[in-house]
Design a protein around this motif. Structure first.
Motif, short mmCIF file in Angstrom:
data_model
loop_
_atom_site.label_atom_id
_atom_site.label_comp_id
_atom_site.label_asym_id
_atom_site.label_seq_id
_atom_site.Cartn_x
_atom_site.Cartn_y
_atom_site.Cartn_z
N TRP A 251 3.59 0.58 -8.66
CA TRP A 251 4.11 0.51 -7.29
C TRP A 251 4.26 -0.96 -6.93
CZ3 TRP A 251 3.22 -1.51 -2.52
CH2 TRP A 251 3.90 -0.94 -1.43
N TRP A 252 5.46 -1.34 -6.52
CA TRP A 252 5.78 -2.73 -6.21
C TRP A 252 5.40 -3.60 -7.39
CZ3 TRP A 252 3.07 -6.68 -2.60
CH2 TRP A 252 3.97 -7.68 -2.22
N GLU A 263 -3.77 1.82 -4.56
CA GLU A 263 -4.02 1.91 -3.11
C GLU A 263 -4.99 0.81 -2.68
OE1 GLU A 263 -2.41 3.78 -0.97
OE2 GLU A 263 -1.21 4.58 -2.62
N LYS A 266 -3.11 -2.51 -2.51
CA LYS A 266 -2.31 -2.62 -1.29
C LYS A 266 -3.16 -3.17 -0.15
CE LYS A 266 0.78 1.36 -2.09
NZ LYS A 266 1.24 2.65 -1.50
N LYS A 270 -3.00 -6.79 1.95
CA LYS A 270 -2.85 -6.82 3.41
C LYS A 270 -4.01 -7.55 4.09
CE LYS A 270 -2.22 -2.37 4.08
NZ LYS A 270 -1.92 -1.07 4.79
N LEU A 287 3.41 -6.96 2.20
CA LEU A 287 3.46 -5.68 1.52
C LEU A 287 4.67 -4.90 2.03
CD1 LEU A 287 1.45 -4.14 -0.48
CD2 LEU A 287 0.88 -2.76 1.55
#
Length: 304
Positions: A251-252, A263, A266, A270, A287
């Protein structure tokens, strides 16, 4: 023999910097441990436009980024404190491990030396036992990367082992990565010691088993295949592959064997728990707002 042909797709990673994205692909996410491949350029812009192409500080986990230039130069900075200008023929190998942030900037008009900036960047997924290692960065000079030549053939080993060649580039799993230049009419093959093997055609046209393939295509072969590659014109190829590592979520800019780890990454980004490069910490990529969950498929948008 030939498992799949992947067509590069156009993607944009910044103003004026479009790339051809080869991996991941929905029908073939990885070749050996290689989970991502972008081909940027050739880029010809006015020197004053270079800052618009900068890739701002952004995070990675669970992978190594491998940068290799055909032309120009790029300044790398990361949260280990490394600052390195990479030039054609060198290798920047950055292992994110538990988390790193880095930037890639085009600060010097010399980035367009020779008239064009052109770069290949790949990501190599890490074995599960290495995913949480401390981040590291290494630059390998041209004289550290062995070259082989034969009639109509020039080849540089970027990493791993192939055709009896090895070098000092530190890898975490069995793989190979080669830059090959063929003159028209030259014949070449694939190393036999790796179970997953691919050919990306950066320039030119090749023929395999009577079929022609052109720039922007990747050919992935079955383990038992022993193809003969014939250059129909002067051609530049990137050969890569190795041993599979198993399923990876992406993811990304995050890769992991565990969806829940992405998760966590992420939230870490942040909340500022992944440090910015100490000499490039005034701005950074936020993000993305995409709310999708980590998947075993392509990311919503990956960045170098």
């Amino acid at each position: 023999m030939l498992d799949i042909v992947i067509e590069a797709r156009k993607a944009s990673i910044g103003h004026g910097l479009d790339v051809r994205r080869i991996l991941p692909f929905r029908l073939r996410r990885m070749v050996g441990p290689f989970i991502f491949m972008d081909h940027a350029g050739p880029v010809n812009v006015a020197p004053q436009a270079l800052p618009e192409m900068d890739v701002l500080p952004h995070p990675h986990i669970g992978l190594s980024t491998v940068s290799y230039l055909f032309g120009g130069q790029v300044t790398h900075r990361d949260s280990t404190g490394a600052q390195q200008i990479i030039r054609p023929g060198e290798v920047n190998w950055m292992t994110a491990g538990s988390g790193i942030a880095h930037s890639e900037r085009f600060e010097d008009p010399a980035a367009l030396a020779g008239g064009a900036l052109e770069m290949i960047q790949t990501w190599v997924a890490l074995p599960e036992k290495d995913e949480e290692d401390a981040p590291t960065f290494n630059n390998y000079k041209v004289n550290q990367l062995p070259i082989f030549t034969d009639t109509g053939v020039w080849m540089r080993l970027i990493a791993g082992n192939a055709f009896g060649l090895t070098n000092s580039v530190r890898t975490h799993s069995p793989l190979f990565y080669l830059h090959v230049v063929l003159k028209q009419g030259a014949r070449f093959g694939l190393p036999q010691e790796h179970s997953e093997r691919g050919i990306y055609i950066a320039k030119g046209t090749i023929e395999v088993a009577g079929n022609r393939y052109t720039a922007g295509q990747m050919l992935v072969f079955t383990k038992s295949a022993d193809p003969v590659i014939i250059a129909m014109e002067d051609s530049t190829l990137m050969l890569l592959g190795g041993e599979p590592l198993g399923q990876r979520f992406i993811w990304w800019n995050f890769v992991s064997s565990r969806a829940e780890r992405i998760e966590q990454a992420k939230n870490d980004w942040k909340e500022g728990r992944i440090l910015l490069p100490p000499t490039d910490n005034q701005v950074f990529m936020p993000l993305p707002e995409d709310k999708s969950k980590p998947s075993a498929g392509p990311p919503p948008q990956a960045l170098s």
